[in-house]
Motif scaffolding. Structure first.
Motif, PDB file in Angstrom:
ATOM      1  N   ASN A   1       5.287  27.842 -26.463  1.00 35.27           N
ATOM      2  CA  ASN A   1       5.619  27.275 -28.016  1.00 35.27           C
ATOM      3  C   ASN A   1       5.099  26.243 -28.218  1.00 35.27           C
ATOM      4  O   ASN A   1       5.799  25.328 -29.119  1.00 35.27           O
ATOM      5  N   ILE A   2       3.922  26.055 -28.098  1.00 38.89           N
ATOM      6  CA  ILE A   2       3.109  24.922 -28.542  1.00 38.89           C
ATOM      7  C   ILE A   2       2.724  24.782 -30.180  1.00 38.89           C
ATOM      8  O   ILE A   2       2.233  25.811 -30.624  1.00 38.89           O
ATOM      9  N   ARG A   3       3.299  23.798 -30.822  1.00 35.42           N
ATOM     10  CA  ARG A   3       3.293  23.607 -32.317  1.00 35.42           C
ATOM     11  C   ARG A   3       2.745  22.127 -32.545  1.00 35.42           C
ATOM     12  O   ARG A   3       3.029  21.257 -31.856  1.00 35.42           O
ATOM     13  N   VAL A   4       1.864  22.130 -33.432  1.00 35.80           N
ATOM     14  CA  VAL A   4       1.198  20.686 -33.873  1.00 35.80           C
ATOM     15  C   VAL A   4       1.357  20.778 -35.489  1.00 35.80           C
ATOM     16  O   VAL A   4       0.995  21.863 -36.248  1.00 35.80           O
ATOM     17  N   HIS A   5       1.752  19.477 -35.808  1.00 36.40           N
ATOM     18  CA  HIS A   5       2.038  19.227 -37.238  1.00 36.40           C
ATOM     19  C   HIS A   5       1.131  18.194 -37.400  1.00 36.40           C
ATOM     20  O   HIS A   5       1.111  17.149 -36.909  1.00 36.40           O
ATOM     21  N   PHE A   6       0.385  18.029 -38.714  1.00 40.33           N
ATOM     22  CA  PHE A   6      -0.620  17.152 -39.162  1.00 40.33           C
ATOM     23  C   PHE A   6       0.157  16.345 -40.164  1.00 40.33           C
ATOM     24  O   PHE A   6       0.783  16.889 -41.105  1.00 40.33           O
ATOM     25  N   ALA A   7      -0.182  14.798 -39.892  1.00 40.94           N
ATOM     26  CA  ALA A   7       0.168  14.009 -40.988  1.00 40.94           C
ATOM     27  C   ALA A   7      -0.485  14.104 -42.369  1.00 40.94           C
ATOM     28  O   ALA A   7      -1.457  14.644 -42.318  1.00 40.94           O
ATOM     29  N   GLU A   8      -0.028  13.078 -43.232  1.00 38.57           N
ATOM     30  CA  GLU A   8      -1.015  12.975 -44.414  1.00 38.57           C
ATOM     31  C   GLU A   8      -2.506  12.337 -43.834  1.00 38.57           C
ATOM     32  O   GLU A   8      -3.246  12.849 -44.260  1.00 38.57           O
ATOM     33  N   ASP A   9      -2.244  11.510 -43.117  1.00 37.20           N
ATOM     34  CA  ASP A   9      -3.455  11.169 -42.310  1.00 37.20           C
ATOM     35  C   ASP A   9      -4.160  12.078 -41.453  1.00 37.20           C
ATOM     36  O   ASP A   9      -3.358  12.455 -40.512  1.00 37.20           O
ATOM     37  N   ALA A  10      -5.206  12.621 -41.547  1.00 31.44           N
ATOM     38  CA  ALA A  10      -5.701  13.641 -41.023  1.00 31.44           C
ATOM     39  C   ALA A  10      -5.968  13.219 -39.521  1.00 31.44           C
ATOM     40  O   ALA A  10      -6.481  14.000 -38.376  1.00 31.44           O
ATOM     41  N   ASP A  11      -5.930  11.902 -39.079  1.00 28.77           N
ATOM     42  CA  ASP A  11      -6.295  11.313 -37.872  1.00 28.77           C
ATOM     43  C   ASP A  11      -4.979  11.111 -36.874  1.00 28.77           C
ATOM     44  O   ASP A  11      -5.043  10.707 -35.769  1.00 28.77           O
ATOM     45  N   GLU A  12      -3.818  11.717 -37.508  1.00 25.37           N
ATOM     46  CA  GLU A  12      -2.631  11.663 -36.667  1.00 25.37           C
ATOM     47  C   GLU A  12      -1.893  12.841 -36.776  1.00 25.37           C
ATOM     48  O   GLU A  12      -1.808  13.755 -37.983  1.00 25.37           O
ATOM     49  N   ALA A  13      -1.349  13.351 -35.740  1.00 23.91           N
ATOM     50  CA  ALA A  13      -0.436  14.432 -35.681  1.00 23.91           C
ATOM     51  C   ALA A  13       0.824  14.214 -34.573  1.00 23.91           C
ATOM     52  O   ALA A  13       0.789  13.680 -33.923  1.00 23.91           O
ATOM     53  N   THR A  14       1.574  15.205 -34.868  1.00 22.87           N
ATOM     54  CA  THR A  14       2.987  15.497 -33.941  1.00 22.87           C
ATOM     55  C   THR A  14       2.851  16.632 -33.161  1.00 22.87           C
ATOM     56  O   THR A  14       2.504  17.609 -33.798  1.00 22.87           O
ATOM     57  N   GLY A  15       3.653  16.868 -32.050  1.00 22.11           N
ATOM     58  CA  GLY A  15       3.420  18.027 -31.342  1.00 22.11           C
ATOM     59  C   GLY A  15       4.841  18.271 -30.668  1.00 22.11           C
ATOM     60  O   GLY A  15       5.556  17.464 -30.322  1.00 22.11           O
ATOM     61  N   PHE A  16       4.953  19.472 -30.160  1.00 26.81           N
ATOM     62  CA  PHE A  16       6.175  19.860 -29.519  1.00 26.81           C
ATOM     63  C   PHE A  16       5.823  21.127 -28.523  1.00 26.81           C
ATOM     64  O   PHE A  16       5.156  21.970 -28.946  1.00 26.81           O
ATOM     65  N   CYS A  17       6.298  21.319 -27.455  1.00 29.33           N
ATOM     66  CA  CYS A  17       6.195  22.383 -26.654  1.00 29.33           C
ATOM     67  C   CYS A  17       7.536  22.225 -25.597  1.00 29.33           C
ATOM     68  O   CYS A  17       7.903  21.204 -25.218  1.00 29.33           O
ATOM     69  N   TYR A  18       7.587  23.645 -25.224  1.00 28.35           N
ATOM     70  CA  TYR A  18       8.545  24.033 -24.118  1.00 28.35           C
ATOM     71  C   TYR A  18       7.737  23.965 -22.619  1.00 28.35           C
ATOM     72  O   TYR A  18       6.448  24.359 -22.920  1.00 28.35           O
ATOM     73  N   VAL A  19       8.226  23.234 -21.666  1.00 22.96           N
ATOM     74  CA  VAL A  19       7.471  23.394 -20.370  1.00 22.96           C
ATOM     75  C   VAL A  19       8.351  23.947 -19.412  1.00 22.96           C
ATOM     76  O   VAL A  19       9.607  23.253 -19.039  1.00 22.96           O
ATOM     77  N   LEU A  20       8.039  25.103 -18.847  1.00 20.35           N
ATOM     78  CA  LEU A  20       8.904  25.518 -17.623  1.00 20.35           C
ATOM     79  C   LEU A  20       8.615  24.932 -16.511  1.00 20.35           C
ATOM     80  O   LEU A  20       7.148  24.977 -16.220  1.00 20.35           O
ATOM     81  N   PHE A  21       9.528  24.413 -15.678  1.00 19.65           N
ATOM     82  CA  PHE A  21       8.904  23.306 -14.639  1.00 19.65           C
ATOM     83  C   PHE A  21       9.478  23.559 -13.158  1.00 19.65           C
ATOM     84  O   PHE A  21      10.530  24.068 -13.061  1.00 19.65           O
ATOM     85  N   PHE A  22       8.224  24.113 -12.199  1.00 18.17           N
ATOM     86  CA  PHE A  22       8.938  24.712 -10.900  1.00 18.17           C
ATOM     87  C   PHE A  22       8.345  23.454  -9.931  1.00 18.17           C
ATOM     88  O   PHE A  22       7.403  22.807 -10.324  1.00 18.17           O
ATOM     89  N   GLN A  23       9.288  23.372  -8.888  1.00 17.29           N
ATOM     90  CA  GLN A  23       8.888  22.232  -7.865  1.00 17.29           C
ATOM     91  C   GLN A  23       9.151  22.624  -6.519  1.00 17.29           C
ATOM     92  O   GLN A  23       9.977  23.564  -6.500  1.00 17.29           O
ATOM     93  N   GLY A  24       8.489  22.327  -5.354  1.00  9.68           N
ATOM     94  CA  GLY A  24       8.563  22.990  -4.285  1.00  9.68           C
ATOM     95  C   GLY A  24       7.765  21.812  -3.229  1.00  9.68           C
ATOM     96  O   GLY A  24       7.364  20.867  -3.522  1.00  9.68           O
ATOM     97  N   SER A  25       7.568  22.326  -2.002  1.00 12.79           N
ATOM     98  CA  SER A  25       7.274  21.686  -0.828  1.00 12.79           C
ATOM     99  C   SER A  25       5.760  21.798  -0.965  1.00 12.79           C
ATOM    100  O   SER A  25       5.125  22.951  -1.326  1.00 12.79           O
ATOM    101  N   ALA A  26       4.987  20.800  -0.775  1.00  8.23           N
ATOM    102  CA  ALA A  26       3.549  20.885  -0.726  1.00  8.23           C
ATOM    103  C   ALA A  26       2.894  21.043   0.649  1.00  8.23           C
ATOM    104  O   ALA A  26       1.618  20.674   0.941  1.00  8.23           O
TER     105      ALA A  26
END
Length: 143
Positions: free
Chosen positions: A78-103
């Motif tokens: 669900n990655i979303r990127v939104h650009f500001a009026e300034d073409a050199d700046e943006a905001t973003g959002f995403c969901y991250v499913l996170f798994f953890q285990g033994s190495a």
């Protein structure tokens, strides 16, 4: 690049920002910490659940302190990127499913159910391309 090879298109900019999300997860999971750091602006900040690491040196300290006996996998959606009026700046959002285990060698044994976190980002275009200026990581669903 677009056909005139001078300015990237909005689609190319969006893809570059989205790639930062995926590259962060892949490099983090593979413990390629110099590559993680290169994704940030020199003054970038990582806010992990309210604890802020400001600048690459502080972020590097956080990365170096990650437990070596822990394996992680981060799946970005669900990655979303939104650009500001300034073409050199943006905001973003995403969901991250996170798994953890033994190495340990062999298949990783999960330590509990996965969680879902959200990445809230500020991106900046730099001479080296798009970079993360700020990443805020927030728990969405605790596993």
């Amino acid at each position: 690049m677009n056909s005139d090879q001078t300015q990237p298109t909005r689609i190319e900019d969006e893809a570059a920002c989205a790639r930062l999300c995926v590259d962060f997860a892949n490099h983090l999971d593979a413990r390629r910490y110099p590559e993680v750091l290169d994704l940030f602006t020199p003054d970038g900040a990582l806010d992990r659940m309210g604890t802020v690491f400001a600048g690459r040196a502080a972020i590097g300290g956080f990365l170096d302190a990650r437990p070596t006996g822990m394996a992680t996998r981060h799946l970005c959606t669900n990655i979303r990127v939104h650009f500001a009026e300034d073409a050199d700046e943006a905001t973003g959002f995403c969901y991250v499913l996170f798994f953890q285990g033994s190495a340990e060698p062999g298949p990783c044994i999960a330590k509990g159910p996965p969680s879902v976190v959200e990445y809230h980002d500020r991106f900046s275009r730099t001479a080296s391309g798009w970079r993360i200026r700020e990443r805020r990581i927030r728990m969405a669903i605790q596993g």
